[in-house]
Design a protein around this motif. Structure first.
Motif, PDB file in Angstrom:
ATOM      1  N   THR A  18       0.483  -1.144  -0.310  1.00  0.00           N
ATOM      2  CA  THR A  18      -0.341   0.170   0.321  1.00  0.00           C
ATOM      3  C   THR A  18       0.521   1.411  -0.172  1.00  0.00           C
ATOM      4  N   TYR A  27      -6.453   6.013  -7.232  1.00  0.00           N
ATOM      5  CA  TYR A  27      -5.029   5.048  -6.984  1.00  0.00           C
ATOM      6  C   TYR A  27      -4.869   3.917  -5.978  1.00  0.00           C
ATOM      7  N   TYR A  28      -6.512   3.697  -4.853  1.00  0.00           N
ATOM      8  CA  TYR A  28      -6.699   2.590  -4.623  1.00  0.00           C
ATOM      9  C   TYR A  28      -7.846   2.139  -4.656  1.00  0.00           C
ATOM     10  N   GLN A  72      -6.803   3.875 -14.557  1.00  0.00           N
ATOM     11  CA  GLN A  72      -6.746   3.030 -13.384  1.00  0.00           C
ATOM     12  C   GLN A  72      -6.760   1.963 -14.109  1.00  0.00           C
ATOM     13  N   ASN A 111      -3.174   0.977 -14.735  1.00  0.00           N
ATOM     14  CA  ASN A 111      -1.990   1.246 -13.873  1.00  0.00           C
ATOM     15  C   ASN A 111      -2.468   0.100 -12.740  1.00  0.00           C
ATOM     16  N   LEU A 112      -3.745  -0.305 -12.341  1.00  0.00           N
ATOM     17  CA  LEU A 112      -4.585  -0.937 -11.289  1.00  0.00           C
ATOM     18  C   LEU A 112      -4.549  -2.431 -11.882  1.00  0.00           C
ATOM     19  N   TYR A 127       1.602   1.558 -11.381  1.00  0.00           N
ATOM     20  CA  TYR A 127       2.208   2.424 -10.101  1.00  0.00           C
ATOM     21  C   TYR A 127       0.884   2.770  -9.642  1.00  0.00           C
ATOM     22  N   ARG A 128       0.490   3.107  -8.208  1.00  0.00           N
ATOM     23  CA  ARG A 128       0.347   4.099  -7.572  1.00  0.00           C
ATOM     24  C   ARG A 128       0.664   4.965  -6.952  1.00  0.00           C
ATOM     25  N   ASP A 143       0.993   9.660  -5.759  1.00  0.00           N
ATOM     26  CA  ASP A 143       0.390  10.792  -4.358  1.00  0.00           C
ATOM     27  C   ASP A 143       0.669  12.032  -4.673  1.00  0.00           C
ATOM     28  N   SER A 177       5.060   8.722  -8.560  1.00  0.00           N
ATOM     29  CA  SER A 177       4.904   7.520  -8.366  1.00  0.00           C
ATOM     30  C   SER A 177       5.001   7.237  -7.088  1.00  0.00           C
ATOM     31  N   VAL A 185       1.403  -1.734  -7.882  1.00  0.00           N
ATOM     32  CA  VAL A 185       0.503  -2.285  -8.099  1.00  0.00           C
ATOM     33  C   VAL A 185       0.641  -3.485  -8.333  1.00  0.00           C
TER      34      VAL A 185
END
Length: 347
Positions: free
Chosen positions: A53, A158-159, A208, A211-212, A217-218, A220, A237, A241
């Motif tokens: 996470t 990103y989550y 999404q 990346n997901l 990458y996530r 922030d 980044s 993931v």
């Protein structure tokens, strides 16, 4: 790369279908146990390692979220014999669960998306399909749509994979009549289910999907993490993931937004997961000042790295296309026709 001759959407498919061939849309409320809280912690009800996470995990109460669900004409809650494929459609950075339905013009009192799907089904181009349109922000403030690189609502994008895997998909497949059943975990059942699920997104939702789902990458806030933003949008980044190709065999990305990972990483992730993608469909307009540069970065080297784990790959550049629903409807129309054994990808 598979060759695909791209034409506009036939005018008859944009118009409303006959009344008996029109599907319906429901607002559905469901509980979410995986989300970013106001302290930027990741709330979860399972054991998750920090390396996965990239932030502190805590226990917390579930939040209630809403998604829109298109049900094809003839769908009957009491019919336990008929089963359906499922397509998940993701929205953009300023959108929500209604963007695919309300974000563009309508025709005959219906959204263009619903008209297209109604007509594709009515004309026998595709089998009847359920379409789920969630809100892609897995955060306590999921209804906040303002772009703010330091906002928890942005971080929630990103989550979203956790919510998708552990909250939304189990809810959909226990509520509606789907072929896929995430509760069945033997290898044959997993492979069967993934071939009856598809996912695609526009702009931020396209990011999404890459990346997901494929495995990038996530991200922030660059300010909060102290890492420079390579996209000059205040985002940077953070951690990789694991991807969701064990859940989805069909992936579409329309005008994928900046923060999308590069093609070499995405292709490597596909191969490492060891699950063959049946269809990967990527499209963007060549006049799109938001996404075209990132789109090119996300396709470069992807097929070489993915190798035999990518069955049919479509890379579609729309001449003169910009960052709008002209491109996104076109992408959705052609992508949907390739799913679940329909179209030339499986001929």
């Amino acid at each position: 790369m598979t060759s695909l001759e791209i034409a506009g959407i036939p005018a008859a498919y944009i118009r409303a279908a006959a009344s008996g061939n029109q599907g319906s849309v429901r607002d559905v409320v469901y509980p979410v146990n995986h989300y970013i809280n106001q302290l930027r912690q990741f709330v979860t009800n399972r054991e998750v390692d920090f390396w996965e996470t990239g932030r502190e995990t805590v226990r917390g109460e579930a939040i209630m979220k809403c998604c829109s669900v298109y049900l094809p004409a003839g769908y009957d809650d009491s019919d336990n014999a008929t089963r359906y494929n499922v397509l998940y459609l993701l929205h953009g950075v300023g959108g929500d669960q209604y963007e695919w339905l309300r974000g563009s013009w309508n025709e005959g009192g219906n959204s263009i998306l619903c008209n297209m799907i109604d007509n594709l089904i009515a004309n026998g181009d595709i089998d009847p399909v359920i379409v789920v349109m969630p809100n892609g922000r897995s955060s306590h403030d999921w209804t906040e749509s303002k772009f703010n690189s330091e906002g928890t609502n942005m971080l929630g994008f990103y989550y979203f994979d956790y919510e998708l895997r552990y909250d939304l998909i189990p809810y959909i497949e226990s509520t509606f009549k789907t072929y896929a059943n995430i509760g069945e975990t033997d290898p044959e059942a997993i492979e069967f289910s993934r071939k009856h699920r598809a996912i695609a997104g526009l702009s931020m939702g396209g990011m999404q999907a890459l990346n997901l789902i494929l495995g990038g990458y996530r991200c922030d806030s660059a300010t909060i993490t102290g890492v420079a933003s390579e996209w000059e949008n205040g985002l940077a980044s953070t951690v990789p993931v694991r991807g969701m190709t064990d859940i989805f065999a069909y992936v579409g990305s329309f005008s994928n937004a900046p923060t999308s990972s590069n093609g070499k990483l995405l292709g490597t992730s596909i191969a490492l997961r060891g699950r063959k993608l049946q269809v990967l469909y990527m499209t963007c307009g060549d006049a799109d000042e938001v996404s075209f540069k990132c789109y090119n970065q996300s396709i470069e080297g992807l097929t070489d790295r993915a190798g035999d784990f990518l069955n049919s790959y479509y890379q579609v550049t729309i001449k003169g296309g910009i960052h709008d629903f002209q491109v996104w409807h076109n992408g959705a129309y052609h992508f949907i026709r390739l799913l679940f054994g329909n179209g030339e990808a499986h001929s």
